[in-house]
Design an enzyme around this catalytic site. Structure first.
Site, short mmCIF file in Angstrom:
data_model
loop_
_atom_site.label_atom_id
_atom_site.label_comp_id
_atom_site.label_asym_id
_atom_site.label_seq_id
_atom_site.Cartn_x
_atom_site.Cartn_y
_atom_site.Cartn_z
N THR A 149 0.81 -1.21 0.00
CA THR A 149 0.00 0.00 0.00
C THR A 149 0.84 1.26 0.00
OG1 THR A 149 -1.57 -1.21 1.33
CG2 THR A 149 -1.81 1.18 1.31
N VAL A 178 -11.27 -7.55 0.24
CA VAL A 178 -10.90 -6.18 0.63
C VAL A 178 -9.90 -6.27 1.77
CG1 VAL A 178 -11.79 -4.04 1.64
CG2 VAL A 178 -13.13 -5.23 -0.11
N1 GLY Z 1 -2.44 -3.89 2.95
C1 GLY Z 1 -3.11 -4.04 1.75
C2 GLY Z 1 -3.92 -5.25 1.65
O1 GLY Z 1 -3.79 -6.17 2.44
O2 GLY Z 1 -4.73 -5.31 0.75
#
Ligand code: GLY
Length: 309
Positions: A149, A178
Site C-alpha cells: 500500500t 478487501v
Molecule cells: N495492505 C493491503 C492489503 O492487504 O490489501
C-alpha cells in the site's frame, strides 16, 4: 511547519510533488491526494493503481481510503475497477455525510457518473506476471511477500492533517477481497488534534489490531510517533502469535500534529519517504532490532535503482 510522510520508496516522487503544494501553503489534503495519485499513475509499481497486480480472475480491483483530520470525514472505495485514481474518488466521498464507502460496481459507477477518469488498469506486464504465477501455483503456492500500500500522511502550515491510502491489494486475491487499506482505523486514521497513521502489509492481520487508530491513540496518550509505531506493531505481532498462531507483514508510518514522524515494521525491507519544511525529500530504510526499529537514511544509489521493496 509542514511535513509529508509515506510508506515505501515508491512514494518518493509523489511526496516531492505533495511537498511543492505544502511549500506554497497549500492544504494537507491536496498534498496527500497528489502524492497518492503519482504512485497510482506509475505503471512500474505492481501494488498500486495502474500496473497493479490482478486478482485470481485477472481483474485489477483497487482499494483506497481518505481521511480529513479536521472534520474526521472519511471516504473509501473497495474493489473498484476501471478507475484511474481511486484515491480521488475516496476523497470526494470523504466530503459527504452518507454513502462514504462504496464497493465494487457501485464504486465504479459512482466514479464514472461523477466524471472521474476511467481507464483499463491491467497492463501487459501485469498480465504476464499473472500467467507466470498461475504456472508457479500449479507447482507450489508461494506465500505473498513484498510491498503493497501507498499510505500518505501530512500536516500543513495551518496544522490541518490528512491520511490517504491506495492499493491493488494481494496478488491473486479472491474476487471481492478487501484489505485494510480502505478501512478506517485499520489502513489509515487522521485526527488533526493528535496525529495520523497508515499501514502496509497483510490486511487480514493489520485489521485485527485496528492498527492506525491504535497508533493515533498511543500518540494521544503521550507517546512519540516512533514509540507509538513500535508499540502498536510489536504488541499486535505478539498478540497474533500467542492467540492466533499466525502473523505476517505489519508495517506502519505515523505523523503527529507537530510534524514529528515515526515508523515500524516486523519485516526486513521496509522503507519510508519523508519531506519536511526546509529539508529535501529523504528515503529511510527501516530495520527491526528486537522490538525496536532502526531508521537509516537510504543512499542515493539505492533510491535511484527504484527497487521494488
Ligand atoms: N495492505 C493491503 C492489503 O492487504 O490489501
Amino acid at each position: 511547519m509542514w511535513t509529508i510522510v509515506a510508506t515505501w520508496r515508491m512514494s518518493k516522487e509523489g511526496i516531492e510533488k505533495g511537498a511543492e503544494i505544502l511549500k506554497e501553503k497549500g492544504s494537507a489534503l491536496d498534498a496527500i491526494e497528489c502524492a497518492a495519485k503519482v504512485v497510482e499513475d506509475d505503471p512500474y509499481y505492481k501494488s498500486v493503481g495502474y500496473g497493479g497486480l490482478p486478482n485470481e480472475e485477472m481483474e485489477v480491483e483497487l482499494d483506497a481510503g481518505f481521511m480529513d483530520g479536521d472534520t474526521l470525514g472519511f471516504g473509501a472505495v473497495c474493489a473498484i475497477k476501471g478507475v484511474a485514481n481511486p484515491v480521488s474518488v475516496a476523497r470526494q466521498l470523504s466530503e459527504k455525510n452518507v454513502n462514504c464507502v462504496l464497493v465494487g460496481d457501485g464504486a465504479s459507477q459512482y466514479a464514472e457518473n461523477h466524471g472521474f477518469e476511467m481507464k483499463d488498469m491491467l497492463t501487459e506486464r501485469a498480465k504476464n506476471l499473472y500467467r507466470q504465477r498461475v504456472l508457479e501455483m500449479k507447482q507450489e503456492m508461494k506465500a505473498y511477500r513484498g510491498h503493497d500500500t501507498v499510505g500518505v500522511l501530512a500536516v500543513d502550515s495551518k496544522g490541518s492533517m490528512g491520511a490517504a491510502t491506495s492499493t491493488s491489494g494481494l496478488f491473486m486475491k479472491k474476487k471481492g477481497r478487501v484489505g485494510d487499506s480502505p478501512l478506517v482505523g485499520s489502513g489509515l486514521y487522521a485526527d488533526s488534534e493528535v496525529g495520523a497513521a497508515a499501514a502496509t502489509g497483510i490486511g487480514e492481520n493489520l485489521m485485527k489490531g485496528c492498527i492506525s487508530y491504535e497508533i493515533v491513540n498511543l500518540m494521544k496518550q503521550g507517546k512519540s510517533p516512533q514509540e507509538a509505531c513500535e508499540t502498536a506493531v510489536f504488541e499486535l505481532e505478539e498478540k497474533l502469535k500467542r492467540r492466533n498462531g499466525h502473523f505476517t507483514d505489519l508495517s506502519v508510518v505515523a505523523l503527529n500534529h507537530k510534524g514529528e514522524w515515526g515508523c515500524a515494521t516486523n519485516i526486513e525491507n521496509y522503507a519510508v519517504s519523508v519531506a519536511k519544511e526546509n529539508e529535501e525529500c529523504k528515503v529511510y530504510h527501516v530495520h527491526r532490532v528486537g522490538n525496536r526499529c532502526e531508521v537509516v537514511e537510504a543512499s542515493k544509489q539505492w533510491i535511484d535503482q527504484r527497487v521494488e521493496e
